[in-house]
Write a protein that holds these residues in place. Structure first.
Motif, PDB file in Angstrom:
ATOM      1  N   VAL A   1     -14.742  36.672 -25.325  1.00  0.00           N
ATOM      2  CA  VAL A   1     -13.680  36.524 -26.328  1.00  0.00           C
ATOM      3  C   VAL A   1     -12.328  36.363 -25.649  1.00  0.00           C
ATOM      4  O   VAL A   1     -11.505  35.527 -26.050  1.00  0.00           O
ATOM      5  CB  VAL A   1     -13.682  37.722 -27.304  1.00  0.00           C
ATOM      6  N   VAL A   2     -12.077  37.133 -24.594  1.00  0.00           N
ATOM      7  CA  VAL A   2     -10.805  37.039 -23.871  1.00  0.00           C
ATOM      8  C   VAL A   2     -10.658  35.669 -23.224  1.00  0.00           C
ATOM      9  O   VAL A   2      -9.604  35.027 -23.331  1.00  0.00           O
ATOM     10  CB  VAL A   2     -10.693  38.162 -22.816  1.00  0.00           C
ATOM     11  N   VAL A   3     -11.698  35.197 -22.562  1.00  0.00           N
ATOM     12  CA  VAL A   3     -11.636  33.880 -21.920  1.00  0.00           C
ATOM     13  C   VAL A   3     -11.456  32.791 -22.974  1.00  0.00           C
ATOM     14  O   VAL A   3     -10.684  31.837 -22.775  1.00  0.00           O
ATOM     15  CB  VAL A   3     -12.896  33.633 -21.053  1.00  0.00           C
ATOM     16  N   GLY A   4     -12.123  32.925 -24.107  1.00  0.00           N
ATOM     17  CA  GLY A   4     -11.951  31.948 -25.186  1.00  0.00           C
ATOM     18  C   GLY A   4     -10.534  31.943 -25.735  1.00  0.00           C
ATOM     19  O   GLY A   4      -9.973  30.875 -26.022  1.00  0.00           O
ATOM     20  N   ALA A   5      -9.933  33.112 -25.877  1.00  0.00           N
ATOM     21  CA  ALA A   5      -8.559  33.187 -26.372  1.00  0.00           C
ATOM     22  C   ALA A   5      -7.585  32.563 -25.379  1.00  0.00           C
ATOM     23  O   ALA A   5      -6.662  31.834 -25.770  1.00  0.00           O
ATOM     24  CB  ALA A   5      -8.175  34.638 -26.647  1.00  0.00           C
ATOM     25  N   VAL A   6      -7.793  32.816 -24.097  1.00  0.00           N
ATOM     26  CA  VAL A   6      -6.925  32.226 -23.074  1.00  0.00           C
ATOM     27  C   VAL A   6      -7.096  30.710 -23.046  1.00  0.00           C
ATOM     28  O   VAL A   6      -6.111  29.960 -22.980  1.00  0.00           O
ATOM     29  CB  VAL A   6      -7.213  32.849 -21.695  1.00  0.00           C
ATOM     30  N   ALA A   7      -8.331  30.238 -23.120  1.00  0.00           N
ATOM     31  CA  ALA A   7      -8.578  28.794 -23.115  1.00  0.00           C
ATOM     32  C   ALA A   7      -7.972  28.131 -24.351  1.00  0.00           C
ATOM     33  O   ALA A   7      -7.383  27.044 -24.253  1.00  0.00           O
ATOM     34  CB  ALA A   7     -10.081  28.520 -23.042  1.00  0.00           C
ATOM     35  N   THR A   8      -8.092  28.771 -25.500  1.00  0.00           N
ATOM     36  CA  THR A   8      -7.497  28.224 -26.715  1.00  0.00           C
ATOM     37  C   THR A   8      -5.980  28.176 -26.602  1.00  0.00           C
ATOM     38  O   THR A   8      -5.356  27.179 -26.984  1.00  0.00           O
ATOM     39  CB  THR A   8      -7.904  29.070 -27.942  1.00  0.00           C
ATOM     40  N   GLY A   9      -5.384  29.231 -26.076  1.00  0.00           N
ATOM     41  CA  GLY A   9      -3.937  29.246 -25.884  1.00  0.00           C
ATOM     42  C   GLY A   9      -3.478  28.158 -24.940  1.00  0.00           C
ATOM     43  O   GLY A   9      -2.477  27.481 -25.194  1.00  0.00           O
ATOM     44  N   LEU A  10      -4.189  27.973 -23.845  1.00  0.00           N
ATOM     45  CA  LEU A  10      -3.842  26.902 -22.911  1.00  0.00           C
ATOM     46  C   LEU A  10      -3.979  25.528 -23.557  1.00  0.00           C
ATOM     47  O   LEU A  10      -3.142  24.649 -23.359  1.00  0.00           O
ATOM     48  CB  LEU A  10      -4.712  26.991 -21.656  1.00  0.00           C
ATOM     49  N   PHE A  11      -5.031  25.348 -24.329  1.00  0.00           N
ATOM     50  CA  PHE A  11      -5.237  24.073 -25.013  1.00  0.00           C
ATOM     51  C   PHE A  11      -4.091  23.769 -25.969  1.00  0.00           C
ATOM     52  O   PHE A  11      -3.587  22.656 -26.029  1.00  0.00           O
ATOM     53  CB  PHE A  11      -6.574  24.069 -25.763  1.00  0.00           C
ATOM     54  N   VAL A  12      -3.662  24.777 -26.728  1.00  0.00           N
ATOM     55  CA  VAL A  12      -2.562  24.583 -27.683  1.00  0.00           C
ATOM     56  C   VAL A  12      -1.271  24.253 -26.952  1.00  0.00           C
ATOM     57  O   VAL A  12      -0.530  23.360 -27.362  1.00  0.00           O
ATOM     58  CB  VAL A  12      -2.405  25.832 -28.577  1.00  0.00           C
ATOM     59  N   VAL A  13      -0.996  24.943 -25.840  1.00  0.00           N
ATOM     60  CA  VAL A  13       0.229  24.690 -25.097  1.00  0.00           C
ATOM     61  C   VAL A  13       0.204  23.301 -24.465  1.00  0.00           C
ATOM     62  O   VAL A  13       1.191  22.565 -24.530  1.00  0.00           O
ATOM     63  CB  VAL A  13       0.439  25.784 -24.026  1.00  0.00           C
ATOM     64  N   VAL A  14      -0.925  22.932 -23.866  1.00  0.00           N
ATOM     65  CA  VAL A  14      -1.022  21.629 -23.192  1.00  0.00           C
ATOM     66  C   VAL A  14      -0.967  20.478 -24.204  1.00  0.00           C
ATOM     67  O   VAL A  14      -0.381  19.428 -23.919  1.00  0.00           O
ATOM     68  CB  VAL A  14      -2.307  21.568 -22.344  1.00  0.00           C
ATOM     69  N   SER A  15      -1.534  20.675 -25.385  1.00  0.00           N
ATOM     70  CA  SER A  15      -1.551  19.587 -26.372  1.00  0.00           C
ATOM     71  C   SER A  15      -0.217  19.422 -27.095  1.00  0.00           C
ATOM     72  O   SER A  15      -0.105  18.569 -27.949  1.00  0.00           O
ATOM     73  CB  SER A  15      -2.670  19.835 -27.390  1.00  0.00           C
TER      74      SER A  15
END
Length: 94
Positions: free
Chosen positions: A77-91
């Protein structure tokens, strides 16, 4: 009602910030705690009144399968939240 502040939106941002700001680190800490073995099951020293020698290796038991599954779930869950946050920032955040 204020013309400058939307109180409903402010409340939503506050709740999301608290959940993400405190929830994700708490899940990470819980995952690490579940991975750590319990000290009650550690191998005892030869004499209970005697402290182990400095630098002596102590055995730490492996977590049970249930604790291991819980730790993996928390950390996923933590890795998924970090990946989602990175995706939102990069996009671009849209």
């Amino acid at each position: 009602m204020s013309d400058f502040i939307e109180w409903g939106a402010l409340g939503q941002v506050l709740v999301a910030g608290v959940l993400v700001g405190a929830g994700i680190p708490a899940l990470f800490a819980l995952g690490l705690r579940l991975l750590a073995g319990t000290t009650a099951d550690a191998t005892p020293v030869a004499d209970p009144g005697e402290a182990p020698a400095p630098g002596a290796a102590t055995a730490t038991p492996r977590p049970t399968p249930l604790r291991l599954a819980g730790a993996i779930a928390c950390l996923v869950v933590v890795v998924g939240a970090v990946a989602t946050g990175l995706f939102v920032v990069v996009s671009g955040g849209h």
